[in-house]
Design a protein around this motif. Sequence first.
Motif, PDB file in Angstrom:
ATOM      1  N   VAL A   1       1.416  -1.396   0.100  1.00  0.00           N
ATOM      2  CA  VAL A   1      -0.386  -0.007  -0.376  1.00  0.00           C
ATOM      3  C   VAL A   1       0.600   1.304  -0.131  1.00  0.00           C
ATOM      4  CG1 VAL A   1      -2.063   1.147   1.580  1.00  0.00           C
ATOM      5  CG2 VAL A   1      -1.831  -0.998   1.139  1.00  0.00           C
ATOM      6  N   LEU A   2       0.803   2.134  -0.830  1.00  0.00           N
ATOM      7  CA  LEU A   2       1.186   3.198  -1.238  1.00  0.00           C
ATOM      8  C   LEU A   2       0.439   4.254  -1.209  1.00  0.00           C
ATOM      9  CD1 LEU A   2       4.322   2.291  -4.307  1.00  0.00           C
ATOM     10  CD2 LEU A   2       4.546   2.057  -1.745  1.00  0.00           C
ATOM     11  N   THR A   3       0.987   5.348   0.014  1.00  0.00           N
ATOM     12  CA  THR A   3      -0.273   6.375   0.580  1.00  0.00           C
ATOM     13  C   THR A   3       0.087   7.513   0.054  1.00  0.00           C
ATOM     14  OG1 THR A   3       0.100   6.678   2.926  1.00  0.00           O
ATOM     15  CG2 THR A   3      -1.522   4.762   2.345  1.00  0.00           C
ATOM     16  N   LYS A   4      -0.746   8.438   0.004  1.00  0.00           N
ATOM     17  CA  LYS A   4       0.049  10.190  -0.273  1.00  0.00           C
ATOM     18  C   LYS A   4       0.585  10.509   0.502  1.00  0.00           C
ATOM     19  CE  LYS A   4      -0.649  10.260  -4.771  1.00  0.00           C
ATOM     20  NZ  LYS A   4       0.238  10.470  -6.056  1.00  0.00           N
ATOM     21  N   ASN A   5       0.027  10.625   1.675  1.00  0.00           N
ATOM     22  CA  ASN A   5      -0.119  10.817   3.426  1.00  0.00           C
ATOM     23  C   ASN A   5       0.739   9.823   4.036  1.00  0.00           C
ATOM     24  OD1 ASN A   5      -0.729  13.404   2.170  1.00  0.00           O
ATOM     25  ND2 ASN A   5      -3.114  12.779   2.224  1.00  0.00           N
TER      26      ASN A   5
ATOM     27  N   THR B   1      -3.513  10.783 -10.896  1.00  0.00           N
ATOM     28  CA  THR B   1      -3.697  10.705 -11.668  1.00  0.00           C
ATOM     29  C   THR B   1      -5.377  10.191 -12.248  1.00  0.00           C
ATOM     30  OG1 THR B   1      -1.849   9.097 -11.102  1.00  0.00           O
ATOM     31  CG2 THR B   1      -3.565   7.854 -12.813  1.00  0.00           C
ATOM     32  N   PRO B   2      -5.925  10.262 -13.165  1.00  0.00           N
ATOM     33  CA  PRO B   2      -6.927  10.541 -13.814  1.00  0.00           C
ATOM     34  C   PRO B   2      -7.544   8.614 -13.775  1.00  0.00           C
ATOM     35  CG  PRO B   2      -6.075  11.434 -15.675  1.00  0.00           C
ATOM     36  CD  PRO B   2      -4.509  11.324 -14.744  1.00  0.00           C
ATOM     37  N   VAL B   3      -8.913   9.166 -13.487  1.00  0.00           N
ATOM     38  CA  VAL B   3      -9.547   7.539 -13.026  1.00  0.00           C
ATOM     39  C   VAL B   3     -10.107   7.011 -14.748  1.00  0.00           C
ATOM     40  CG1 VAL B   3     -10.950   7.638 -11.125  1.00  0.00           C
ATOM     41  CG2 VAL B   3     -11.782   8.705 -13.386  1.00  0.00           C
TER      42      VAL B   3
ATOM     43  N   ASP C   1     -10.092   2.112  -8.543  1.00  0.00           N
ATOM     44  CA  ASP C   1      -9.942   2.225  -9.690  1.00  0.00           C
ATOM     45  C   ASP C   1      -9.151   0.989  -9.688  1.00  0.00           C
ATOM     46  OD1 ASP C   1     -10.073   2.643 -12.582  1.00  0.00           O
ATOM     47  OD2 ASP C   1      -9.073   4.289 -12.307  1.00  0.00           O
ATOM     48  N   THR C   2      -8.985   0.376 -11.037  1.00  0.00           N
ATOM     49  CA  THR C   2      -7.305  -0.681 -11.472  1.00  0.00           C
ATOM     50  C   THR C   2      -7.211  -0.300 -12.393  1.00  0.00           C
ATOM     51  OG1 THR C   2      -8.956  -2.459 -10.656  1.00  0.00           O
ATOM     52  CG2 THR C   2      -6.542  -2.355 -12.259  1.00  0.00           C
ATOM     53  N   THR C   3      -5.657   0.681 -12.050  1.00  0.00           N
ATOM     54  CA  THR C   3      -4.246   1.017 -13.403  1.00  0.00           C
ATOM     55  C   THR C   3      -3.745   0.073 -14.059  1.00  0.00           C
ATOM     56  OG1 THR C   3      -3.484   2.032 -11.492  1.00  0.00           O
ATOM     57  CG2 THR C   3      -4.814   3.035 -12.280  1.00  0.00           C
ATOM     58  N   TYR C   4      -3.540  -0.752 -14.034  1.00  0.00           N
ATOM     59  CA  TYR C   4      -3.129  -2.280 -13.936  1.00  0.00           C
ATOM     60  C   TYR C   4      -3.854  -3.430 -13.768  1.00  0.00           C
ATOM     61  CZ  TYR C   4       0.587  -5.596 -15.797  1.00  0.00           C
ATOM     62  OH  TYR C   4       1.401  -6.541 -16.005  1.00  0.00           O
ATOM     63  N   ASN C   5      -3.495  -4.839 -14.226  1.00  0.00           N
ATOM     64  CA  ASN C   5      -4.297  -5.876 -14.605  1.00  0.00           C
ATOM     65  C   ASN C   5      -3.483  -6.915 -15.195  1.00  0.00           C
ATOM     66  OD1 ASN C   5      -5.953  -7.694 -12.617  1.00  0.00           O
ATOM     67  ND2 ASN C   5      -6.518  -7.887 -15.171  1.00  0.00           N
TER      68      ASN C   5
ATOM     69  N   THR D   1     -10.361   8.700  -4.741  1.00  0.00           N
ATOM     70  CA  THR D   1      -9.992  10.244  -3.916  1.00  0.00           C
ATOM     71  C   THR D   1      -8.293  10.785  -3.230  1.00  0.00           C
ATOM     72  OG1 THR D   1     -11.487   9.624  -2.072  1.00  0.00           O
ATOM     73  CG2 THR D   1     -12.813   9.991  -3.629  1.00  0.00           C
ATOM     74  N   SER D   2      -8.174   9.434  -3.155  1.00  0.00           N
ATOM     75  CA  SER D   2      -6.491   9.368  -2.617  1.00  0.00           C
ATOM     76  C   SER D   2      -5.892   9.373  -3.188  1.00  0.00           C
ATOM     77  CB  SER D   2      -6.792   8.902  -1.330  1.00  0.00           C
ATOM     78  OG  SER D   2      -6.672   7.176  -1.631  1.00  0.00           O
ATOM     79  N   GLY D   3      -5.536   8.874  -4.593  1.00  0.00           N
ATOM     80  CA  GLY D   3      -5.088   8.457  -4.992  1.00  0.00           C
ATOM     81  C   GLY D   3      -3.360   6.934  -4.647  1.00  0.00           C
ATOM     82  N   THR D   4      -4.199   6.708  -3.555  1.00  0.00           N
ATOM     83  CA  THR D   4      -3.623   5.659  -2.905  1.00  0.00           C
ATOM     84  C   THR D   4      -3.145   4.391  -3.838  1.00  0.00           C
ATOM     85  OG1 THR D   4      -3.874   5.993  -0.443  1.00  0.00           O
ATOM     86  CG2 THR D   4      -3.620   4.130  -0.773  1.00  0.00           C
ATOM     87  N   ARG D   5      -1.981   3.943  -3.292  1.00  0.00           N
ATOM     88  CA  ARG D   5      -1.804   2.302  -4.978  1.00  0.00           C
ATOM     89  C   ARG D   5      -1.964   1.686  -3.534  1.00  0.00           C
ATOM     90  NH1 ARG D   5      -2.198   6.673  -7.794  1.00  0.00           N
ATOM     91  NH2 ARG D   5      -1.625   6.806 -10.344  1.00  0.00           N
TER      92      ARG D   5
END
Length: 290
Positions: free
Chosen positions: A127-131, A225-227, A268-272, A283-287
């Motif tokens: 988990v990679l959070t912005k904050n 990053t856009p959804v 969202d799913t940005t890679y699979n 809303t957070s952009g957390t990966r």
Amino acid sequence: TFFNSVMMNYPSTQRFKLPLLLLGSIALAAIRIDAFGPSSTISQPRTLGVRRGQRLQLQSHAPRDELLSLLSSNTDSDGDEKDKDKIKSTIASLESSFISSNKSTDNENDSPSRFDPLIGLYQVKSVLTKNKGDNPVGGKWTRSNGLAQKLFQTRTSFQHLLPFNATGLSQSLPSGTAVAVAEAINVVSLDALNGLLRITVILRGDAVPLSSEERVQMNTNRTITPVTPLVVRANFDPPRIFFGKRNKGNKYTYLPLQIGPTSSVILDTTYNDKMVRVGMGGTSGTRFVF
């Protein structure tokens, strides 16, 4: 074992909820990495196999394999900042190639079948959070300075995506509302006293795709990053919490409760691919790496 013990201790008037408890059994049986139980409807993780001479395919898998290598060597939850930067860079590379290869028409972007490749059983690997203070997986149960972590230790966590109504617990939606395409099942498992006590928290929710209009609205003036067309809103039931105690023979007796509010998140799913899914908090952009 988990399901049998729950059946023996669960009130007969509440047994309409047992499909979810069986799902909890599946989740707990998946503690061993990549050792998920068989299923005819859920795609299984596959080991990497590249045929001789397929150099382009090997190159396309290189960032994914690098990510898996980084995650396997970075076992500390806090991790080294240099490793985190490498992980972020590798994820960005995967996302870029995935989005480029999945560009299609608006009609195709709104087809429910676009979610079919995402169905599967997933362990949360990173988990990679912005904050730094954010804790999107497990909430109060896994927060390092919370009461739960003073008494219990996190064993593992999962975020499964099941075919719609696989548990039989999906909620009927008002007419005119977008139809759910999957069930999201979040699982957090904690132990205390060397496994004598165990808590398992399960969140079940219906994953409803955002419409193209909602996506455009979210992406307007967006600074992260856009959804993508794979973004969904997961509408979760109140948490189901199982308090367990180990008996003789390493079998557990569970007290099941359903307490707390309903909740809703955008994911969202940005890679699979067949081995890895990368999620992004809407809303957070957390990966999240599954």
